[in-house]
Design an enzyme around this catalytic site. Structure first.
Site, PDB file in Angstrom:
ATOM      1  N   SER A 226       0.843  -1.205   0.000  1.00 38.40           N
ATOM      2  CA  SER A 226       0.000   0.000   0.000  1.00 38.40           C
ATOM      3  C   SER A 226       0.869   1.242   0.000  1.00 38.40           C
ATOM      4  CB  SER A 226      -0.897   0.016   1.230  1.00 38.40           C
ATOM      5  OG  SER A 226      -1.594   1.251   1.301  1.00 38.40           O
TER       6      SER A 226
ATOM      7  N   TYR B 231      -3.178  -0.945  10.232  1.00 36.65           N
ATOM      8  CA  TYR B 231      -3.078  -1.278   8.802  1.00 36.65           C
ATOM      9  C   TYR B 231      -1.727  -0.821   8.239  1.00 36.65           C
ATOM     10  CZ  TYR B 231      -4.142  -1.288   3.808  1.00 36.65           C
ATOM     11  OH  TYR B 231      -4.114  -1.498   2.446  1.00 36.65           O
TER      12      TYR B 231
HETATM   13  O1  NJP Z   1     -10.187  -5.404  -0.998  1.00 41.94           O
HETATM   14  P1  NJP Z   1     -11.516  -6.308  -1.063  1.00 41.94           P
HETATM   15  P2  NJP Z   1      -9.162  -4.934  -2.163  1.00 41.94           P
HETATM   16  N1  NJP Z   1      -7.847 -15.475   3.382  1.00 41.94           N
HETATM   17  O2  NJP Z   1     -12.029  -6.262   0.333  1.00 41.94           O
HETATM   18  C1  NJP Z   1      -9.808 -11.789   0.415  1.00 41.94           C
HETATM   19  C2  NJP Z   1      -4.705  -3.603  -0.825  1.00 41.94           C
HETATM   20  N2  NJP Z   1      -5.018  -2.185  -0.945  1.00 41.94           N
HETATM   21  O3  NJP Z   1      -9.363  -5.642  -3.419  1.00 41.94           O
HETATM   22  O4  NJP Z   1     -11.895 -13.993   2.087  1.00 41.94           O
HETATM   23  C3  NJP Z   1      -8.035 -15.441   2.065  1.00 41.94           C
HETATM   24  O5  NJP Z   1     -12.401  -5.859  -2.168  1.00 41.94           O
HETATM   25  C4  NJP Z   1     -11.298 -11.513   0.197  1.00 41.94           C
HETATM   26  O6  NJP Z   1     -12.034 -12.702  -0.027  1.00 41.94           O
HETATM   27  P3  NJP Z   1     -12.897 -13.401   1.178  1.00 41.94           P
HETATM   28  C5  NJP Z   1      -5.341  -4.285   0.367  1.00 41.94           C
HETATM   29  O7  NJP Z   1      -4.629  -4.027   1.569  1.00 41.94           O
HETATM   30  C6  NJP Z   1      -6.284  -1.763  -1.230  1.00 41.94           C
HETATM   31  O8  NJP Z   1      -9.146  -3.456  -2.164  1.00 41.94           O
HETATM   32  O9  NJP Z   1     -13.712 -14.436   0.498  1.00 41.94           O
HETATM   33  N3  NJP Z   1      -8.547 -14.402   1.411  1.00 41.94           N
HETATM   34  C7  NJP Z   1     -11.250 -10.690  -1.070  1.00 41.94           C
HETATM   35  O10 NJP Z   1     -11.130 -11.508  -2.208  1.00 41.94           O
HETATM   36  C8  NJP Z   1      -5.265  -5.731  -0.049  1.00 41.94           C
HETATM   37  O11 NJP Z   1      -4.025  -6.290   0.288  1.00 41.94           O
HETATM   38  C9  NJP Z   1      -6.557  -0.400  -1.307  1.00 41.94           C
HETATM   39  O12 NJP Z   1     -13.691 -12.306   1.815  1.00 41.94           O
HETATM   40  C10 NJP Z   1      -8.908 -13.337   2.142  1.00 41.94           C
HETATM   41  C11 NJP Z   1      -9.970  -9.887  -0.928  1.00 41.94           C
HETATM   42  O13 NJP Z   1      -9.143 -10.567   0.039  1.00 41.94           O
HETATM   43  C12 NJP Z   1      -5.410  -5.657  -1.577  1.00 41.94           C
HETATM   44  O14 NJP Z   1      -5.206  -4.297  -1.940  1.00 41.94           O
HETATM   45  C13 NJP Z   1      -5.544   0.520  -1.069  1.00 41.94           C
HETATM   46  C14 NJP Z   1      -8.761 -13.308   3.540  1.00 41.94           C
HETATM   47  C15 NJP Z   1     -10.208  -8.460  -0.458  1.00 41.94           C
HETATM   48  O15 NJP Z   1     -10.969  -7.772  -1.390  1.00 41.94           O
HETATM   49  C16 NJP Z   1      -6.767  -6.096  -2.110  1.00 41.94           C
HETATM   50  O16 NJP Z   1      -7.790  -5.380  -1.452  1.00 41.94           O
HETATM   51  C17 NJP Z   1      -4.288   0.070  -0.756  1.00 41.94           C
HETATM   52  C18 NJP Z   1      -8.202 -14.435   4.157  1.00 41.94           C
HETATM   53  N4  NJP Z   1      -8.008 -14.515   5.488  1.00 41.94           N
HETATM   54  C19 NJP Z   1      -4.036  -1.279  -0.715  1.00 41.94           C
HETATM   55  N5  NJP Z   1      -9.220 -12.107   3.996  1.00 41.94           N
HETATM   56  C20 NJP Z   1      -7.904   0.134  -1.604  1.00 41.94           C
HETATM   57  N6  NJP Z   1      -8.864  -0.673  -1.995  1.00 41.94           N
HETATM   58  O17 NJP Z   1      -8.108   1.380  -1.523  1.00 41.94           O
HETATM   59  C21 NJP Z   1      -9.655 -11.425   2.926  1.00 41.94           C
HETATM   60  O18 NJP Z   1      -3.332   0.976  -0.514  1.00 41.94           O
HETATM   61  N7  NJP Z   1      -9.472 -12.151   1.796  1.00 41.94           N
END
Ligand code: NJP
Length: 237
Positions: free
Chosen positions: A138, A151
């Protein structure tokens, strides 16, 4: 030879689009998510015309789950060329309002998850003497923000981990890099993708394109880090 990728958090948001774009570039995929949504997403991607998408419901913070993800991927495709550590979560509040459970949870997913997935793929990548690992970190790991100390701390940890592992695996021809996005319109932090107030934010495709670029760089080249943010988001440079 077929190119094979594992994308964690591939069920929605940035990870789903990374999966779609990697499939579009000809790769075979395993997508990982902790809920059943991962199977629905795999079906959706298959309907786009990409047959090779294996959904695995797994929690990145559990070692046995990530070992199983690697085992199933090798059984299905025989190789792993790219790991995208994308799964992550975030919440934003004053430090004294953060519970110890929340602190532990965000470290378990954002840091322990990156460690366990990396640990699980490395023996295979070392054996084949090639591979790329891309960690979605990030911009908060470059420009700290208030109301997000837990975070932010996890993403600094991802930077440190990535840099250290990169040096460790260099002699095996394995590349490790990070992508540091600013605000991206997803479901992140209990949000909803497509809200009008996020119109100026980065789109999932902006990050997915960066992943494809980084992963497809020729072997003589390594992209260590890409920092990318919406024009509307100003940094204190
Ligand atoms: O978030 P979201 P993003 N084991 O909530 C999965 C970084 N980032 O796409 O587990 C396995 O739409 C969850 O699936 P589920 C951020 O830190 C973002 O924005 O089924 N999977 C879903 O597919 C992150 O590293 C922004 O709920 C797990 C996904 O993760 C990355 O981008 C800014 C899990 C999350 O989808 C993707 O985030 C920034 C687990 N324990 C960095 N827990 C931003 N959006 O603004 C969750 O600087 N998931």
């Amino acid at each position: 030879k077929d190119q094979i990728a594992i994308v964690t958090g591939g069920s929605r948001g940035i990870g789903k689009e990374i999966a779609v774009k990697l499939a579009g570039s000809g790769m075979k995929l395993t997508i990982v998510g902790s809920s059943t949504q991962v199977s629905e997403t795999a079906e959706e991607i298959k309907k786009m015309g990409y047959a090779n998408v294996l959904p695995v419901q797994a929690d990145v913070s559990k070692e046995e789950d990530m070992q199983a993800v690697v085992k199933k991927t090798l059984e299905a495709y025989g190789s792993i060329d790219l790991l995208v550590n994308n799964a992550g979560l975030g919440f934003f509040k004053l430090t004294e309002e953060v519970s110890l459970e929340e602190w532990k949870k965000v470290f378990e997913v954002n840091v322990q998850g990156v460690f366990l997935a990396t640990k699980a793929v490395l023996p295979h990548m070392k054996d084949q003497k090639s591979g790329t690992i891309i960690n979605i970190s990030s911009d908060v790991a470059r420009y700290t923000i208030p109301n997000g100390a837990a975070y932010t701390a996890t993403k600094y940890a991802v930077q440190g981990f990535s840099g250290s592992v990169a040096q460790e695996v260099r002699e095996y021809g394995i590349r490790v890099g990070t992508i540091n996005p600013g605000m991206v319109d997803t479901y992140f932090a209990e949000s909803t993708q497509g809200l009008p107030e996020k119109e100026d934010w980065l789109k999932v495709g902006d990050i997915a394109n960066a992943v494809v670029y980084m992963a497809s760089a020729p072997k003589h080249m390594i992209i260590d880090e890409i920092v990318i943010h919406p024009f509307a988001q100003q940094y204190p440079i």
